[in-house]
Design an enzyme around this catalytic site. Structure first.
Site, PDB file in Angstrom:
ATOM      1  N   ASP A  25       1.405   4.736   2.416  1.00  0.00           N
ATOM      2  CA  ASP A  25       0.993   5.340   3.685  1.00  0.00           C
ATOM      3  C   ASP A  25       1.400   6.808   3.720  1.00  0.00           C
ATOM      4  O   ASP A  25       2.523   7.153   3.337  1.00  0.00           O
ATOM      5  CB  ASP A  25       1.681   4.620   4.857  1.00  0.00           C
ATOM      6  CG  ASP A  25       1.475   3.115   4.817  1.00  0.00           C
ATOM      7  OD1 ASP A  25       0.376   2.668   5.171  1.00  0.00           O
ATOM      8  OD2 ASP A  25       2.411   2.386   4.406  1.00  0.00           O
ATOM      9  N   ASP A  70       0.864  -1.189   0.000  1.00  0.00           N
ATOM     10  CA  ASP A  70       0.000   0.000   0.000  1.00  0.00           C
ATOM     11  C   ASP A  70       0.896   1.232   0.000  1.00  0.00           C
ATOM     12  O   ASP A  70       2.119   1.105  -0.068  1.00  0.00           O
ATOM     13  CB  ASP A  70      -0.924  -0.010   1.224  1.00  0.00           C
ATOM     14  CG  ASP A  70      -0.177   0.228   2.537  1.00  0.00           C
ATOM     15  OD1 ASP A  70       1.066   0.297   2.525  1.00  0.00           O
ATOM     16  OD2 ASP A  70      -0.854   0.352   3.578  1.00  0.00           O
ATOM     17  N   ASP A 120      -3.320   4.424   2.849  1.00  0.00           N
ATOM     18  CA  ASP A 120      -3.666   4.808   4.224  1.00  0.00           C
ATOM     19  C   ASP A 120      -3.309   6.269   4.429  1.00  0.00           C
ATOM     20  O   ASP A 120      -2.175   6.683   4.137  1.00  0.00           O
ATOM     21  CB  ASP A 120      -2.868   3.975   5.245  1.00  0.00           C
ATOM     22  CG  ASP A 120      -3.340   2.534   5.319  1.00  0.00           C
ATOM     23  OD1 ASP A 120      -4.502   2.261   4.944  1.00  0.00           O
ATOM     24  OD2 ASP A 120      -2.547   1.675   5.765  1.00  0.00           O
TER      25      ASP A 120
HETATM   26  P1  GTP Z   1       4.131  -2.486   3.016  1.00  0.00           P
HETATM   27  O1  GTP Z   1       2.906  -1.634   3.049  1.00  0.00           O
HETATM   28  O2  GTP Z   1       3.850  -3.911   2.772  1.00  0.00           O
HETATM   29  O3  GTP Z   1       5.200  -1.945   2.129  1.00  0.00           O
HETATM   30  O4  GTP Z   1       4.806  -2.436   4.481  1.00  0.00           O
HETATM   31  P2  GTP Z   1       4.632  -1.304   5.564  1.00  0.00           P
HETATM   32  O5  GTP Z   1       5.775  -1.421   6.501  1.00  0.00           O
HETATM   33  O6  GTP Z   1       4.395   0.036   4.930  1.00  0.00           O
HETATM   34  O7  GTP Z   1       3.339  -1.793   6.338  1.00  0.00           O
HETATM   35  P3  GTP Z   1       1.953  -1.101   6.656  1.00  0.00           P
HETATM   36  O8  GTP Z   1       1.513  -0.193   5.572  1.00  0.00           O
HETATM   37  O9  GTP Z   1       1.010  -2.196   7.031  1.00  0.00           O
HETATM   38  O10 GTP Z   1       2.236  -0.294   7.980  1.00  0.00           O
HETATM   39  C1  GTP Z   1       3.135   0.806   8.070  1.00  0.00           C
HETATM   40  C2  GTP Z   1       3.242   1.263   9.490  1.00  0.00           C
HETATM   41  O11 GTP Z   1       1.995   1.767   9.937  1.00  0.00           O
HETATM   42  C3  GTP Z   1       3.620   0.153  10.470  1.00  0.00           C
HETATM   43  O12 GTP Z   1       4.576   0.636  11.374  1.00  0.00           O
HETATM   44  C4  GTP Z   1       2.356  -0.165  11.232  1.00  0.00           C
HETATM   45  O13 GTP Z   1       2.631  -0.520  12.560  1.00  0.00           O
HETATM   46  C5  GTP Z   1       1.607   1.143  11.148  1.00  0.00           C
HETATM   47  N1  GTP Z   1       0.164   0.886  11.070  1.00  0.00           N
HETATM   48  C6  GTP Z   1      -0.499   0.198  10.120  1.00  0.00           C
HETATM   49  N2  GTP Z   1      -1.827   0.175  10.359  1.00  0.00           N
HETATM   50  C7  GTP Z   1      -1.993   0.901  11.489  1.00  0.00           C
HETATM   51  C8  GTP Z   1      -3.139   1.284  12.256  1.00  0.00           C
HETATM   52  O14 GTP Z   1      -4.284   0.938  11.952  1.00  0.00           O
HETATM   53  N3  GTP Z   1      -2.898   2.067  13.362  1.00  0.00           N
HETATM   54  C9  GTP Z   1      -1.646   2.478  13.709  1.00  0.00           C
HETATM   55  N4  GTP Z   1      -1.471   3.243  14.780  1.00  0.00           N
HETATM   56  N5  GTP Z   1      -0.556   2.131  13.010  1.00  0.00           N
HETATM   57  C10 GTP Z   1      -0.718   1.351  11.929  1.00  0.00           C
HETATM   58 MN    MN Z   2       2.642   0.363   3.838  1.00  0.00          MN
HETATM   59 MN    MN Z   3      -0.524   0.772   5.559  1.00  0.00          MN
END
Ligand code: GTP
Ligand code: MN
Ligand code: MN
Length: 379
Positions: free
Chosen positions: A206, A204, A296
């Site tokens: 973020d 995704d 996100d």
């Molecule tokens: P990929 O998206 O697969 O590239 O990996 P990523 O490391 O970006 O993972 P992800 O997008 O799932 O999460 C990124 C960060 O956001 C991580 O540190 C998570 O702990 C944090 N995170 C994800 N979802 C939530 C949520 O609903 N609430 C909070 N507080 N943190 C979140």
């Molecule tokens: Mn991510």
């Molecule tokens: Mn995410």
């Protein structure tokens, strides 16, 4: 071999947040195998085994050399007996029977497909599995019972399984910034998550949104998302969290967050590859000029921005996800420093006070940790 076993016995700090964990390392084959076992353990609801395999994999990511012989494995720190056996088997036979068995098991395969759907966690997937559901097509039978999120996830499953490239992430960034800036021109938008840690692909994209004037953030996310929606850029979204009062709960992260699926328009081609040729129109469906991408969006008040940035840069900690820098950071804070850390701030449990911070560096300093750049947090 005595040289490399010396290397293996060098002191490894016990928490992942005390080590520099690069994105690329020297033991990919073994790390991948351990992570399959970790994922399988989480599918079976065994958090202890999940953590054991995840910790072992995380330690191997920091090894500055490639493991060559089973002999070197004996002295590896923070690697349980089970993990060591797996590593030794791979070094000796190139494959590990347990890993092969897991990969071929019906439960693992089905759970991987089902938890791959946006909006489906392990509990839901396991319940479905016990009800006899094995594949996406089986879900048609219970379509009426799916949440809106899951329906959208299923509808866009194929696109969402494709990794998001950095180029796509940057085009999403332009869309997001454009929408937010049309309401607040000097709003700050930062790409977080895996891309900030240096990954070239992600599941995704973020973003963290803030502004020095907290009034400017009021209602901003909802307005920007509605604006994007009206332009046809959003296939699905839901917004969670308060619309910005500053009540703080101690353990839960509660920033206003939008979980969305964007319709990202294709990049303009430099030149049309088919220009001048006539293609037989075998498939009558019109060509699609967009790709579904998970996005996100998180809003943090300026005073909490550094904590939110640290929290949303990862690597992720939410059970059962595989990388675990955030989890280790929080565990270290609590166990070693008696401080409670979340995406809003840092609370000293004994002194009963909060530590404000204006940068990630300051947060590491509050915790008495060496600063790690985002690309060193790939634990
Ligand atoms: P990929 O998206 O697969 O590239 O990996 P990523 O490391 O970006 O993972 P992800 O997008 O799932 O999460 C990124 C960060 O956001 C991580 O540190 C998570 O702990 C944090 N995170 C994800 N979802 C939530 C949520 O609903 N609430 C909070 N507080 N943190 C979140
Ligand atoms: Mn991510
Ligand atoms: Mn995410």
């Amino acid at each position: 071999s005595s040289v490399s076993s010396d290397k293996a016995t060098q002191e490894t700090p016990s928490y992942a947040c005390q080590r520099r964990t690069p994105l690329h390392h020297h033991n990919k084959e073994i790390v991948d195998a351990l992570q399959i076992l970790a994922l399988s353990a989480s599918f079976q609801g065994s958090e202890a085994r999940y953590l054991g395999f995840t910790r072992a994999a995380s330690v191997l990511k920091c090894l500055p050399f490639t493991l060559q012989s089973a002999e070197e494995v004996k002295d590896l720190q923070f690697c349980g007996g089970h993990s060591k056996t797996v590593i030794q088997e791979i070094l000796e036979d190139r494959v590990c029977r347990e890993v092969e068995m897991v990969k071929n098991s019906e439960h693992y395969q089905s759970m991987k497909v089902l938890t791959g759907i946006f909006g489906v966690g392990i509990r839901t997937a396991d319940k479905w599995y016990r009800d006899g559901i094995r594949s996406l097509s089986d879900l048609n039978e219970i379509e009426g019972k799916l949440t809106g999120e899951q329906k959208a996830g299923l509808l866009h499953y194929t696109d969402l399984q494709q990794p998001v490239t950095r180029d796509e992430a940057e085009r999403v960034e332009q869309l997001v910034k454009g929408a937010l800036q049309s309401f607040v021109p000097d709003v700050q938008v930062t790409m977080t998550g895996g891309f900030r840690r240096g990954k070239q692909e992600g599941h995704d994209v973020d973003f963290l949104i803030t502004h020095p004037n907290e009034e400017a953030l009021n209602g901003l996310l909802r307005k920007a998302v509605a604006w994007l929606d009206s332009k046809g850029s959003i296939l699905y979204h839901h917004i969670k969290g308060r619309s910005h009062n500053f009540a703080r709960s101690s353990t839960m992260d509660g920033h206003e967050t939008c979980y969305a699926i964007f319709a990202l328009p294709n990049a303009c081609p430099e030149k049309s590859p088919d220009a001048g040729t006539i293609q037989p129109d075998l498939d009558k469906s019109p060509p699609r000029n967009w790709k579904a991408v998970r996005v996100d969006l998180v809003v943090a008040p300026y005073s909490e921005y550094s904590y939110a940035l640290l929290g949303w840069t990862g690597s992720k900690f939410f059970y059962p996800l595989l990388q675990h820098f955030e989890r280790e950071l929080r565990r270290f804070s609590l166990q070693v420093k008696k401080m409670s850390l979340n995406s809003h701030g840092l609370f000293d449990i004994e002194k009963k006070c909060h530590y404000p911070a204006t940068s990630e560096e300051e947060i590491f300093a509050h915790l008495g940790l060496l600063y790690l750049t985002p690309s060193e947090r790939n634990a």
